[in-house]
Write a protein that holds these residues in place. Sequence first.
Motif, PDB file in Angstrom:
ATOM      1  N   THR A  91     -33.611   5.927 -10.275  1.00  0.00           N
ATOM      2  CA  THR A  91     -33.615   6.998  -9.284  1.00  0.00           C
ATOM      3  C   THR A  91     -32.217   7.119  -8.690  1.00  0.00           C
ATOM      4  OG1 THR A  91     -35.930   6.550  -8.735  1.00  0.00           O
ATOM      5  CG2 THR A  91     -34.660   7.843  -7.164  1.00  0.00           C
ATOM      6  N   LYS A  92     -31.539   8.190  -9.022  1.00  0.00           N
ATOM      7  CA  LYS A  92     -30.160   8.350  -8.591  1.00  0.00           C
ATOM      8  C   LYS A  92     -30.107   9.034  -7.224  1.00  0.00           C
ATOM      9  CE  LYS A  92     -28.291   8.635 -13.276  1.00  0.00           C
ATOM     10  NZ  LYS A  92     -29.547   8.258 -13.951  1.00  0.00           N
ATOM     11  N   PRO A  93     -29.203   8.584  -6.359  1.00  0.00           N
ATOM     12  CA  PRO A  93     -29.059   9.240  -5.055  1.00  0.00           C
ATOM     13  C   PRO A  93     -28.499  10.653  -5.204  1.00  0.00           C
ATOM     14  CG  PRO A  93     -27.329   7.621  -5.375  1.00  0.00           C
ATOM     15  CD  PRO A  93     -28.280   7.453  -6.526  1.00  0.00           C
ATOM     16  N   ALA A  94     -28.600  11.430  -4.150  1.00  0.00           N
ATOM     17  CA  ALA A  94     -28.183  12.833  -4.193  1.00  0.00           C
ATOM     18  C   ALA A  94     -26.706  12.983  -4.526  1.00  0.00           C
ATOM     19  CB  ALA A  94     -28.492  13.497  -2.852  1.00  0.00           C
ATOM     20  N   GLY A  95     -25.890  12.013  -4.127  1.00  0.00           N
ATOM     21  CA  GLY A  95     -24.448  12.123  -4.357  1.00  0.00           C
ATOM     22  C   GLY A  95     -23.961  11.438  -5.612  1.00  0.00           C
ATOM     23  N   TRP A  96     -24.879  11.099  -6.534  1.00  0.00           N
ATOM     24  CA  TRP A  96     -24.503  10.338  -7.725  1.00  0.00           C
ATOM     25  C   TRP A  96     -23.528  11.113  -8.609  1.00  0.00           C
ATOM     26  CZ3 TRP A  96     -24.886  10.544 -13.082  1.00  0.00           C
ATOM     27  CH2 TRP A  96     -24.723   9.315 -13.754  1.00  0.00           C
ATOM     28  N   LYS A  97     -22.530  10.382  -9.160  1.00  0.00           N
ATOM     29  CA  LYS A  97     -21.538  10.986 -10.039  1.00  0.00           C
ATOM     30  C   LYS A  97     -21.504  10.240 -11.372  1.00  0.00           C
ATOM     31  CE  LYS A  97     -19.667  13.600  -6.709  1.00  0.00           C
ATOM     32  NZ  LYS A  97     -19.674  15.081  -6.721  1.00  0.00           N
ATOM     33  N   ALA A  98     -21.395  10.960 -12.469  1.00  0.00           N
ATOM     34  CA  ALA A  98     -21.176  10.347 -13.774  1.00  0.00           C
ATOM     35  C   ALA A  98     -19.682  10.092 -13.946  1.00  0.00           C
ATOM     36  CB  ALA A  98     -21.692  11.258 -14.883  1.00  0.00           C
ATOM     37  N   LEU A  99     -19.322   8.852 -14.261  1.00  0.00           N
ATOM     38  CA  LEU A  99     -17.914   8.549 -14.501  1.00  0.00           C
ATOM     39  C   LEU A  99     -17.470   9.181 -15.815  1.00  0.00           C
ATOM     40  CD1 LEU A  99     -17.726   4.807 -13.403  1.00  0.00           C
ATOM     41  CD2 LEU A  99     -16.954   6.829 -12.142  1.00  0.00           C
ATOM     42  N   LEU A 100     -16.221   9.663 -15.845  1.00  0.00           N
ATOM     43  CA  LEU A 100     -15.666  10.355 -17.003  1.00  0.00           C
ATOM     44  C   LEU A 100     -14.365   9.686 -17.428  1.00  0.00           C
ATOM     45  CD1 LEU A 100     -16.194  14.026 -15.764  1.00  0.00           C
ATOM     46  CD2 LEU A 100     -17.656  12.727 -17.338  1.00  0.00           C
ATOM     47  N   PRO A 101     -13.938   9.872 -18.663  1.00  0.00           N
ATOM     48  CA  PRO A 101     -12.677   9.264 -19.115  1.00  0.00           C
ATOM     49  C   PRO A 101     -11.524   9.574 -18.164  1.00  0.00           C
ATOM     50  CG  PRO A 101     -13.838  10.206 -20.984  1.00  0.00           C
ATOM     51  CD  PRO A 101     -14.602  10.619 -19.753  1.00  0.00           C
ATOM     52  N   GLY A 102     -10.756   8.520 -17.881  1.00  0.00           N
ATOM     53  CA  GLY A 102      -9.596   8.667 -17.015  1.00  0.00           C
ATOM     54  C   GLY A 102      -9.866   8.515 -15.538  1.00  0.00           C
ATOM     55  N   PRO A 128       0.821  -1.218   0.000  1.00  0.00           N
ATOM     56  CA  PRO A 128       0.000   0.000   0.000  1.00  0.00           C
ATOM     57  C   PRO A 128       0.849   1.260   0.000  1.00  0.00           C
ATOM     58  CG  PRO A 128      -0.824  -1.580   1.597  1.00  0.00           C
ATOM     59  CD  PRO A 128       0.480  -2.115   1.106  1.00  0.00           C
ATOM     60  N   PRO A 129       0.514   2.250  -0.835  1.00  0.00           N
ATOM     61  CA  PRO A 129       1.221   3.524  -0.820  1.00  0.00           C
ATOM     62  C   PRO A 129       0.687   4.397   0.310  1.00  0.00           C
ATOM     63  CG  PRO A 129      -0.506   3.579  -2.440  1.00  0.00           C
ATOM     64  CD  PRO A 129      -0.539   2.199  -1.832  1.00  0.00           C
ATOM     65  N   GLY A 130       1.091   5.629   0.322  1.00  0.00           N
ATOM     66  CA  GLY A 130       0.601   6.547   1.332  1.00  0.00           C
ATOM     67  C   GLY A 130      -0.870   6.852   1.152  1.00  0.00           C
ATOM     68  N   PRO A 131      -1.497   7.450   2.173  1.00  0.00           N
ATOM     69  CA  PRO A 131      -2.929   7.770   2.114  1.00  0.00           C
ATOM     70  C   PRO A 131      -3.273   8.656   0.916  1.00  0.00           C
ATOM     71  CG  PRO A 131      -2.083   8.051   4.338  1.00  0.00           C
ATOM     72  CD  PRO A 131      -0.886   7.833   3.450  1.00  0.00           C
ATOM     73  N   GLY A 132      -4.407   8.356   0.329  1.00  0.00           N
ATOM     74  CA  GLY A 132      -4.887   9.175  -0.770  1.00  0.00           C
ATOM     75  C   GLY A 132      -4.264   8.881  -2.107  1.00  0.00           C
ATOM     76  N   PHE A 133      -3.638   7.714  -2.264  1.00  0.00           N
ATOM     77  CA  PHE A 133      -3.035   7.322  -3.538  1.00  0.00           C
ATOM     78  C   PHE A 133      -4.035   7.499  -4.671  1.00  0.00           C
ATOM     79  CE2 PHE A 133      -2.292   3.858  -6.636  1.00  0.00           C
ATOM     80  CZ  PHE A 133      -1.019   4.209  -7.068  1.00  0.00           C
ATOM     81  N   CYS A 134      -3.613   8.157  -5.760  1.00  0.00           N
ATOM     82  CA  CYS A 134      -4.497   8.431  -6.893  1.00  0.00           C
ATOM     83  C   CYS A 134      -3.667   8.462  -8.167  1.00  0.00           C
ATOM     84  CB  CYS A 134      -5.225   9.760  -6.686  1.00  0.00           C
ATOM     85  SG  CYS A 134      -6.244  10.280  -8.093  1.00  0.00           S
ATOM     86  N   GLU A 135      -4.039   7.644  -9.144  1.00  0.00           N
ATOM     87  CA  GLU A 135      -3.304   7.568 -10.403  1.00  0.00           C
ATOM     88  C   GLU A 135      -3.900   8.433 -11.506  1.00  0.00           C
ATOM     89  OE1 GLU A 135      -1.878   3.207 -11.100  1.00  0.00           O
ATOM     90  OE2 GLU A 135      -3.713   3.115  -9.887  1.00  0.00           O
ATOM     91  N   ALA A 136      -5.015   9.078 -11.251  1.00  0.00           N
ATOM     92  CA  ALA A 136      -5.676   9.878 -12.286  1.00  0.00           C
ATOM     93  C   ALA A 136      -4.802  11.052 -12.714  1.00  0.00           C
ATOM     94  CB  ALA A 136      -7.022  10.375 -11.780  1.00  0.00           C
ATOM     95  N   GLN A 137      -4.895  11.380 -14.002  1.00  0.00           N
ATOM     96  CA  GLN A 137      -4.116  12.464 -14.556  1.00  0.00           C
ATOM     97  C   GLN A 137      -5.022  13.609 -15.006  1.00  0.00           C
ATOM     98  OE1 GLN A 137      -0.587  12.284 -14.702  1.00  0.00           O
ATOM     99  NE2 GLN A 137      -0.964  10.452 -13.459  1.00  0.00           N
ATOM    100  N   GLY A 138      -4.493  14.838 -14.967  1.00  0.00           N
ATOM    101  CA  GLY A 138      -5.234  15.991 -15.451  1.00  0.00           C
ATOM    102  C   GLY A 138      -6.508  16.219 -14.667  1.00  0.00           C
ATOM    103  N   SER A 139      -7.631  16.352 -15.383  1.00  0.00           N
ATOM    104  CA  SER A 139      -8.910  16.628 -14.728  1.00  0.00           C
ATOM    105  C   SER A 139      -9.648  15.368 -14.289  1.00  0.00           C
ATOM    106  CB  SER A 139      -9.812  17.434 -15.670  1.00  0.00           C
ATOM    107  OG  SER A 139     -10.057  16.698 -16.863  1.00  0.00           O
ATOM    108  N   ALA A 140      -9.089  14.197 -14.578  1.00  0.00           N
ATOM    109  CA  ALA A 140      -9.733  12.944 -14.141  1.00  0.00           C
ATOM    110  C   ALA A 140      -9.703  12.841 -12.622  1.00  0.00           C
ATOM    111  CB  ALA A 140      -9.044  11.751 -14.778  1.00  0.00           C
ATOM    112  N   ARG A 141     -10.610  12.018 -12.089  1.00  0.00           N
ATOM    113  CA  ARG A 141     -10.814  11.955 -10.636  1.00  0.00           C
ATOM    114  C   ARG A 141     -10.579  10.546 -10.103  1.00  0.00           C
ATOM    115  NH1 ARG A 141     -16.862  13.507 -11.446  1.00  0.00           N
ATOM    116  NH2 ARG A 141     -16.419  11.879 -12.985  1.00  0.00           N
TER     117      ARG A 141
END
Length: 290
Positions: A54-65, A9-22
Amino acid sequence: FLVKAVVTPPGPGFCEAQGSARCFYIDPVNGSDTNPGTFVSPWQSFSNISTQATKPAGWKALLPGDYVYLMDGVFNKAVGGAIFNYLSAPGGTAANPIRIKAYPGAKPIFDGTGHGINIGFTSWFEISDIEIRNASSTGIEGDTTDDITYYNLFVHDNTSGATAGNPTGIMVRNSGNTTIHDSVFQDNVEIPVYKQTRGDGIHIFDSTGDILVYNNTFSNTKKTQPGTYIFPTGSGIVTSGLKGELAGAQGTVIGGPSVQQYDTFWQINYDDGKSGWSAASDLSGSLAIG
């Protein structure tokens, strides 16, 4: 077990997304679906990214990357008949696929429900590092997809019970380019009553494009119980109804019971008039273990 160990495991919050990806995080033990899906405040299930009427209030659309990281624990909350249900929704791109994977060092398990994963009418996903078990139908179903890669999966003990169905590890139908590699398929049938059905490690049909299947292990893809009849060709891999422009494509048109390691278990199932496929290609590293 999974096919291979994930990294430390890397450090907390490991994220491989680049640019505006999440990066999103799902923790079935410590998360909550009212959270924003961050590393510090992860979701508990796929509800906030699964497609549903019926989408929940916190629903997110996945985007490229985008990356969706899965933490340790058992996922068993179904949305639309699957733990991850993603139908008729935007996918990734060739340069930036959407990735669903274990957080480094984690071992996520999908347990129960109709499907472990049901993905359709989308493209450019990579799905990896997951154990999928006890689904009452296919472990993973990909319907009308393009450019999907599945790897480092342990798909086992998925069954249709006493009802009709094909309890398959991965079912790919009406789809284009698909890659399945470095995964284990085991015990994907346990049918006490229903006749004329079978359990397959991988089932590909009515599909075209490049179907690449390599470095997988198939074990006990057919199980029976005393006094019952089971269709006698539970298979490591089975294909049917392949269509489109197959000439020159890379892939396998193979099937047959996996009985014993190093026994012959590949059976060529060419459709009439189809060409350009070979049972000899893309088989290196795949094993049948009795």
